[in-house]
Design a protein around this motif. Structure first.
Motif, mmCIF file in Angstrom:
data_model
loop_
_atom_site.group_PDB
_atom_site.id
_atom_site.type_symbol
_atom_site.label_atom_id
_atom_site.label_comp_id
_atom_site.label_asym_id
_atom_site.label_seq_id
_atom_site.Cartn_x
_atom_site.Cartn_y
_atom_site.Cartn_z
ATOM 1 N N TYR A 354 0.998 -1.154 -0.228
ATOM 2 C CA TYR A 354 -0.006 0.059 -0.203
ATOM 3 C C TYR A 354 0.797 1.297 0.117
ATOM 4 O O TYR A 354 0.508 2.140 -0.706
ATOM 5 C CB TYR A 354 -0.999 -0.102 1.245
ATOM 6 N N ASP A 355 2.001 1.347 1.094
ATOM 7 C CA ASP A 355 2.751 2.517 1.080
ATOM 8 C C ASP A 355 3.787 2.847 -0.085
ATOM 9 O O ASP A 355 3.862 3.979 -0.452
ATOM 10 C CB ASP A 355 3.349 2.452 2.219
ATOM 11 N N ARG A 356 4.362 1.726 -0.680
ATOM 12 C CA ARG A 356 5.120 1.869 -1.555
ATOM 13 C C ARG A 356 4.786 1.718 -3.086
ATOM 14 O O ARG A 356 5.413 2.150 -4.192
ATOM 15 C CB ARG A 356 6.362 0.842 -1.266
ATOM 16 N N ILE A 357 3.625 0.983 -3.132
ATOM 17 C CA ILE A 357 3.047 0.797 -4.530
ATOM 18 C C ILE A 357 1.859 1.592 -4.901
ATOM 19 O O ILE A 357 1.772 2.332 -5.800
ATOM 20 C CB ILE A 357 2.991 -0.782 -5.117
ATOM 21 N N ILE A 358 0.982 1.076 -4.245
ATOM 22 C CA ILE A 358 -0.571 1.726 -4.349
ATOM 23 C C ILE A 358 -0.393 3.239 -4.229
ATOM 24 O O ILE A 358 -1.215 3.884 -5.255
ATOM 25 C CB ILE A 358 -1.384 0.818 -3.538
ATOM 26 N N ILE A 359 -0.081 3.810 -3.234
ATOM 27 C CA ILE A 359 -0.122 5.175 -2.911
ATOM 28 C C ILE A 359 0.736 5.898 -4.354
ATOM 29 O O ILE A 359 0.069 6.889 -4.783
ATOM 30 C CB ILE A 359 0.277 5.434 -1.606
ATOM 31 N N PRO A 360 1.928 5.643 -4.313
ATOM 32 C CA PRO A 360 2.567 6.234 -5.634
ATOM 33 C C PRO A 360 2.049 6.258 -6.887
ATOM 34 O O PRO A 360 1.692 7.310 -7.571
ATOM 35 C CB PRO A 360 3.968 5.607 -5.571
ATOM 36 N N MET A 361 1.055 5.052 -6.876
ATOM 37 C CA MET A 361 0.407 5.000 -8.399
ATOM 38 C C MET A 361 -0.661 5.853 -8.474
ATOM 39 O O MET A 361 -1.227 6.625 -9.187
ATOM 40 C CB MET A 361 0.045 3.465 -8.693
ATOM 41 N N ALA A 362 -1.293 5.984 -6.963
ATOM 42 C CA ALA A 362 -2.557 6.779 -6.843
ATOM 43 C C ALA A 362 -2.303 8.318 -6.927
ATOM 44 O O ALA A 362 -3.206 9.171 -7.387
ATOM 45 C CB ALA A 362 -3.143 6.574 -5.512
ATOM 46 N N ARG A 363 -0.970 8.810 -6.495
ATOM 47 C CA ARG A 363 -0.614 9.838 -6.688
ATOM 48 C C ARG A 363 -0.537 10.546 -8.169
ATOM 49 O O ARG A 363 -0.907 11.717 -8.265
ATOM 50 C CB ARG A 363 0.605 10.317 -5.968
ATOM 51 N N LYS A 364 0.002 9.670 -9.048
ATOM 52 C CA LYS A 364 0.187 10.084 -10.307
ATOM 53 C C LYS A 364 -1.301 10.184 -11.166
ATOM 54 O O LYS A 364 -1.524 10.861 -11.827
ATOM 55 C CB LYS A 364 0.814 9.002 -11.017
ATOM 56 N N ILE A 365 -2.118 9.510 -10.386
ATOM 57 C CA ILE A 365 -3.577 9.789 -11.356
ATOM 58 C C ILE A 365 -4.497 10.666 -10.497
ATOM 59 O O ILE A 365 -5.128 11.779 -11.329
ATOM 60 C CB ILE A 365 -4.344 8.269 -10.960
#
Length: 536
Positions: A354-365
């Protein structure tokens, strides 16, 4: 207040002091150097707490000879008290003692309570009688004095947690300055890694300690948490020189809340004032602050069903697991309560994702620093919680069918030929839901209350689970009473004649309704603006 000049080139923090009341430098205090001590304290304290709570229903139905329904109600009532009493701890911390001293005093009380609990299962005159040779163990009564001593010890743990739980996490988050972008991002990450560490420690607790309790003895099983709590106190004291302290406000913050609500009742709004005196402006500020607090309660209320679902893993999940084939290899049998370690395993695995993959991807979107909002995070967890109840109901239907097919309905002591792996998915889903909703609620209630009431904010989050446990206790008792009149209870001591599946379907339906209501409330919610925050 003693003060000392800061070193040349240091970066002083306004309104922040060290343990001796002196100004502190940003570069030499707080942040992860302090937060790691506090996370260590939480890991060890949660080890002690879950060392008692995770297998409590087994102790109540075993040595204390309570029925399944009565034991579940007792566990829910105690968990409810442990989650509601932090409101008192937050009041004491935010009004008088401060978080550091409250944690220190609560830790000492914790040690006393755990020592008493250990005595209740080791000293001959305090141990409950052995009823293993009696056909119906529930008919074997425990002397009143022994019960009283046990429950006093148990509820002292709840009182100790009331000072420990809301203050430790708030004190940890206080080590990051929300007005500095880097530290604000670190604080958001702190809540994730806080829960990661907590659940990582729980894996050992519920797997090893529950085995000790079930196979070695309850005296050692309760004594180990007492020793670990002593370690927690040492860790906390070791970090003292690195901590950032926020002096208590001169005006009692709870009195301030009272004034805020009174100002709101009088209906004085800032935008309605034309010519006002100083007192009226102050009333308007109070009214605005009261609105910030009161608007949290619809979110609080809609999360109660999530707490109701959360209460089941420490009660009926364990009793359900106890009926299955829990053998691994030719001789080793997994303790039923140890299966709850899969909740912690799923959290430990999913938090880094969640902290290292999902959230960085969500930030881009979304183009938001946090990736998703706190309320979106909570809502996702509520959906996963609903799915966990659906899976639990389907697994229980399967378990009952296997019991009928193999003629084991009236043989509750015979394991059902159904592997423990059937029940693992519902534990994993509970853990995934926690990563979203539990951590989201922690951050939300810490962030959205006035700065000087942040212990209260975290105690409000905990009170969701306190009220949820009491609702669970009430519903279980009510359903048990109604269904017993018409035959076997849904929660019969012989679960093969019960209907836990009906109860799980009921919770799944309630979860779906709660999420729909939550969705519309969350969409209308307006977050507290940074410029409205009181720095201090």
């Amino acid at each position: 207040m003693d003060s000392a000049p800061l070193l040349l080139g240091s970066d002083p923090l306004p309104g922040v002091v060290d343990y001796q009341g002196r100004p502190v430098s940003r570069s030499t205090s707080g942040r992860w150097r302090s937060a790691l001590f506090i996370i260590g304290v939480e890991i060890t304290e949660r080890f002690a707490y879950y060392g008692v709570s995770s297998n409590l229903i087994t102790y109540l139905t075993g040595p204390l000879h309570q029925s399944t329904a009565a034991a579940a109600a007792s566990v829910n009532a105690w968990n409810g008290a442990a989650s509601l009493l932090p409101l008192l701890g937050a009041f004491i911390a935010d009004s008088w003692l401060g978080r550091y001293r409250t944690i220190l005093m609560a830790s000492c009380l914790y040690l006393l309570a755990l020592l008493m609990l250990t005595f209740s299962s080791t000293l001959p005159f305090l141990q409950p009688p052995d009823c293993s040779g009696i056909m119906d163990p529930t008919s074997c009564s425990v002397p009143a004095f022994q019960l009283i001593f046990f429950y006093v010890s148990l509820y002292l743990i709840a009182v100790a947690q009331s000072g420990h739980k809301p203050c430790v996490q708030a004190f940890g988050a206080d080590q990051f300055d929300e007005n500095v972008p880097d530290e604000q991002a670190e604080r958001s990450s702190f809540f994730n890694w806080w829960y990661f560490g907590l659940c990582g420690g729980n894996i050992f607790t519920v797997s090893v300690l529950n085995y000790v309790q079930d196979n070695v003895g309850w005296g050692l099983g309760f004594g180990i948490p007492c020793l670990v709590m002593f370690v927690a106190l040492i860790i906390f004291l070791a970090g003292t020189k690195t901590y950032r302290f926020y002096p208590i406000q001169k005006e009692n913050p709870f009195a301030k809340v009272g004034k805020s609500i009174m100002a709101l009742v009088r209906g004085r709004q800032i935008n309605e004032i034309k010519q006002v005196n100083e007192d009226e402006i102050l009333d308007s500020d109070y009214a605005k602050e009261a609105k910030e607090i009161l608007k949290l309660f619809p979110i609080w209320a809609t999360c109660l069903v999530y707490a109701l679902v959360f209460a089941q893993w420490s009660t009926f999940f364990i009793k359900q697991a106890a009926t299955l084939d829990r053998r691994i290899g030719p001789t080793f049998q997994v303790p039923p309560a140890a299966l709850s370690s899969f909740i912690s395993v799923s959290v430990v695995v999913f938090v880094p994702i969640y902290d290292r993959i999902i959230i960085p991807m969500a930030r881009k979107i979304t183009k938001k620093p946090s990736g998703i909002t706190m309320l979106q995070r909570i809502g996702i967890g509520m959906v996963i919680s609903f799915l966990s109840m659906v899976i639990a109901a389907l697994v229980e239907m399967k378990r009952l069918k296997v019991a009928r097919d193999y003629g084991l309905v009236d043989k509750p002591d015979v394991p059902i030929p159904m592997s423990l792996w059937w029940i693992i998915l519902q534990y994993i889903l509970v853990g995934m839901a926690d990563v979203f909703t539990m951590v989201g609620l922690q951050e939300f209630f810490y962030d959205q209350v006035p700065d000087e009431l942040r212990s209260l904010g975290l105690s409000l989050y905990l009170s969701i689970f306190g009220v949820g446990n009491y609702i669970s206790s009430f519903i279980v008792s009510l359903i048990d009473k109604i269904t017993t009149k018409n035959g076997d209870s849904w929660f019969a001591n012989n679960l093969n004649r019960g209907h836990l599946d009906y109860f799980y379907w009921l919770l799944a339906g309630a979860s779906a309704v709660a999420f729909i209501v939550y969705y519309f409330i969350a969409r209308a919610y307006v977050y507290k603006s940074k410029d409205a925050r009181i720095v201090g």
